[in-house]
Design a protein around this motif. Structure first.
Motif, short mmCIF file in Angstrom:
data_model
loop_
_atom_site.label_atom_id
_atom_site.label_comp_id
_atom_site.label_asym_id
_atom_site.label_seq_id
_atom_site.Cartn_x
_atom_site.Cartn_y
_atom_site.Cartn_z
N UNK A 282 29.44 49.22 21.94
CA UNK A 282 29.99 47.86 22.10
C UNK A 282 29.35 46.91 23.21
N UNK A 283 29.52 45.86 23.40
CA UNK A 283 29.03 44.89 24.35
C UNK A 283 27.67 44.88 24.37
N UNK A 284 27.03 44.73 25.98
CA UNK A 284 25.85 44.49 26.27
C UNK A 284 24.86 45.97 25.62
N UNK A 285 25.55 47.23 25.60
CA UNK A 285 24.89 48.18 24.98
C UNK A 285 24.36 47.96 23.83
N UNK A 286 25.32 47.42 22.86
CA UNK A 286 25.18 47.38 21.38
C UNK A 286 24.03 46.43 21.34
N UNK A 287 24.11 45.14 22.02
CA UNK A 287 22.93 44.22 22.06
C UNK A 287 21.72 44.72 22.45
N UNK A 288 21.62 45.58 23.27
CA UNK A 288 20.29 46.56 23.78
C UNK A 288 19.90 47.14 22.60
N UNK A 289 20.74 47.89 22.04
CA UNK A 289 20.43 48.91 20.92
C UNK A 289 20.11 47.84 19.68
N UNK A 290 20.37 46.74 19.39
CA UNK A 290 19.86 46.02 18.41
C UNK A 290 18.54 45.40 18.51
N UNK A 291 18.44 44.98 19.89
CA UNK A 291 17.14 44.42 20.26
C UNK A 291 15.99 45.68 19.84
N UNK A 292 16.56 46.71 20.43
CA UNK A 292 15.56 47.86 20.33
C UNK A 292 15.29 48.35 18.75
N UNK A 293 16.49 48.03 17.83
CA UNK A 293 16.18 48.48 16.47
C UNK A 293 15.07 47.11 15.96
N UNK A 294 15.17 45.89 16.56
CA UNK A 294 14.58 44.82 16.01
C UNK A 294 12.87 45.02 16.65
N UNK A 295 12.80 45.42 17.81
CA UNK A 295 11.54 45.74 18.12
C UNK A 295 10.71 46.77 17.32
N UNK A 296 11.56 47.88 17.16
CA UNK A 296 10.97 48.92 16.10
C UNK A 296 10.76 48.34 14.74
N UNK A 297 11.71 47.60 14.21
CA UNK A 297 11.33 46.86 12.91
C UNK A 297 9.92 45.94 12.91
N UNK A 298 9.67 45.56 14.11
CA UNK A 298 8.70 44.51 14.26
C UNK A 298 7.21 45.50 14.27
N UNK A 299 7.44 46.72 14.96
CA UNK A 299 6.36 47.40 15.28
C UNK A 299 5.99 48.19 13.78
N UNK A 300 7.09 48.40 12.80
CA UNK A 300 6.95 49.08 11.97
C UNK A 300 7.17 48.14 10.60
N UNK A 301 6.40 46.99 10.37
CA UNK A 301 6.95 46.14 9.20
C UNK A 301 7.06 46.75 7.92
N UNK A 302 6.20 47.87 7.68
CA UNK A 302 6.42 48.53 6.23
C UNK A 302 7.57 49.34 6.04
N UNK A 303 8.12 49.54 7.31
CA UNK A 303 9.29 50.61 6.87
C UNK A 303 10.62 49.78 6.91
#
Lengths: 295, 184
Positions: free
Chosen positions: A274-295
């Protein structure tokens, strides 16, 4: 087979009948009976004259008396047992060896055994808990001497459990303050001291979490990852599993292992981060998605 | 509940031991003689039975048991206690010897034979277990029926017959062995 009613008596037996008849007909001599009668009457008269056998005390008989006495005895035993139980000295648990424990009954009370307690509760307890005043009758052991540079500290007498818990809490809070202030080396040193002096401390799991945070902030990601994974299996840290997974995901992300980071972030969010932790996790997922555009 | 129990007034206060002895003394004496064996201790046990009856007369409840049954219970308990004590048994043997030496002048042949026969029975009786001896004595020697014995001993009638059956088997074996007709 049912036995016959009043079977034929042996006295009618042709072989043994004469023997049985002789025995049956033999009687105590009347003179002896008369002597006995006189003796009986004499003893009774003597007893009544002396008043020894006027009336038995237990008119109702021993069975009735036992019936009344046994429950009474049981009641007395139960009462005595209850009194002994209530008067027993309180059991004291050594905080280092006891399970992390206890409902906080208010500020100033140490935790009791039987319940998991969070680090925040422990710290709250510790902040309000004061050891007995120095003038209290309970003798306190002498304070342990401080460590001498270059020498291992000599074995000292163990302080009272409450004092030891307070010392552990103080060490942990100092380490946390140092970590938040950015003094990661001091925080590491304090955590090392806590682990060395109190290897079975109830704060051990929380101290390991703080150490992982310090390692992460120091940029020592492989060490952080190495220490996080065993922490995920600790039942006492089940409530912090989502935060630990988020930290694990961050560490893997810093190492460029996006597939692992994504997995950790998803698990963390799946556990209800929840909260800031959840937002940080989503940011991390977005970063991973940007680094792995094909996946 | 019995009236005397309600009023807490024992009806047995007026129990006349002399009358009881006159009514049941001979029966009790012969029972004791068969349960404990002949000897001068019989007199002691008879006296003790009636003295105990006098002492415990307040416990006598005529609605629960007949006087004879009550007296028999006291006598049987005394005999059982007497029988259990090895010391008392040793004294019994000594008294038996004394009694035999104190016997009156030789009787006619028929009387001698009768005494010998009775002695054989008493000897076999003494070797029966107490519970079997009780039943055997009351049924075979006192001519009581099964129902009376059951009431007197406070046991089921079937138990009376079972005990009698075993007592008879053992008694016959003992008597035959004593008379030289077989092993004991």
């Amino acid at each position: 087979m049912k036995a016959p009613r009043n079977p034929r008596r042996l006295i009618h037996d042709p072989e043994l009948g004469c023997l049985v008849r002789a025995a049956a007909e033999s009687r105590l001599e009347p003179e002896r009976l008369e002597r006995s009668r006189q003796e009986i009457l004499g003893r009774i008269a003597e007893a009544e004259a002396s008043g020894r056998t006027v009336r038995p005390i237990l008119r109702t008989g021993p069975r009735r008396v036992l019936q009344a006495a046994v429950p009474l005895l049981l009641l007395v035993c139960a009462t005595a047992g209850a009194l002994i139980w209530l008067a027993r000295p309180p059991t004291r648990m050594r905080p280092e060896t006891a399970a992390p424990a206890a409902p906080a009954r208010g500020r100033g009370h140490p935790p009791a055994a039987g319940r998991d307690v969070s680090i925040d509760e422990l710290l709250e307890i510790g902040s309000g808990y004061e050891p007995p005043p120095t003038g209290a009758p309970r003798p306190e052991p002498p304070a342990a001497p401080g460590p001498v540079a270059g020498l291992a500290p000599p074995p000292a007498p163990q302080p009272a459990p409450s004092a030891r818990l307070q010392e552990q809490i103080a060490l942990f809070r100092k380490a946390r303050r140092a970590a938040h202030a950015g003094d990661l080396d001091q925080a590491t040193g304090l955590l090392d001291e806590l682990a060395r002096r109190f290897p079975k401390s109830p704060l051990g799991a929380e101290a390991r979490v703080l150490r992982v945070e310090v390692l992460y902030r120091q940029g020592r990601y492989p060490q952080a990852i190495e220490r996080i994974e065993p922490l995920l299996e600790l039942p006492e840290l089940a409530g912090k599993k989502a935060q630990l997974l988020r930290l694990l995901g961050d560490a893997w992300l810093q190492l460029g292992r996006c597939e692992r980071a994504t997995d950790a972030f998803r698990r963390a969010l799946g556990l209800g981060l929840q909260g800031a932790e959840a937002r940080a996790a989503r940011r991390g997922l977005e970063q991973c998605a940007r680094r792995q555009p094909d996946r | 509940m019995a009236l005397h129990a309600v009023l807490d007034m024992p009806l047995s206060d007026g129990l006349d031991i002399a009358a009881l002895f006159a009514e049941h003394g001979e029966f009790i004496a012969n029972v004791i003689r068969r349960l404990a064996g002949p000897g001068s201790h019989v007199d002691d046990l008879v006296q003790e039975t009636f003295v105990v009856a006098h002492r415990k007369r307040h416990r006598f409840d005529p609605e629960r048991a007949a006087p004879r049954t009550w007296l028999y219970g006291i006598a049987a308990n005394l005999c059982r206690r007497h029988h259990r004590s090895a010391h008392r048994l040793a004294r019994l043997r000594a008294r038996l010897v004394t009694e035999q030496t104190d016997e009156p002048a030789p009787a006619p042949d028929q009387e001698v034979l009768r005494r010998q026969q009775a002695a054989v029975v008493h000897e076999a009786l003494a070797r029966l277990p107490f519970k079997q001896r009780e039943v055997f004595s009351l049924y075979e020697l006192h001519n009581l029926d099964g129902a009376s014995i059951a009431a007197m001993l406070d046991i089921p009638e079937g138990t009376v017959w079972t005990r009698l059956h075993h007592a008879r088997k053992r008694f016959e074996r003992l008597v035959r062995a004593r008379l030289g007709g077989g092993p004991a």
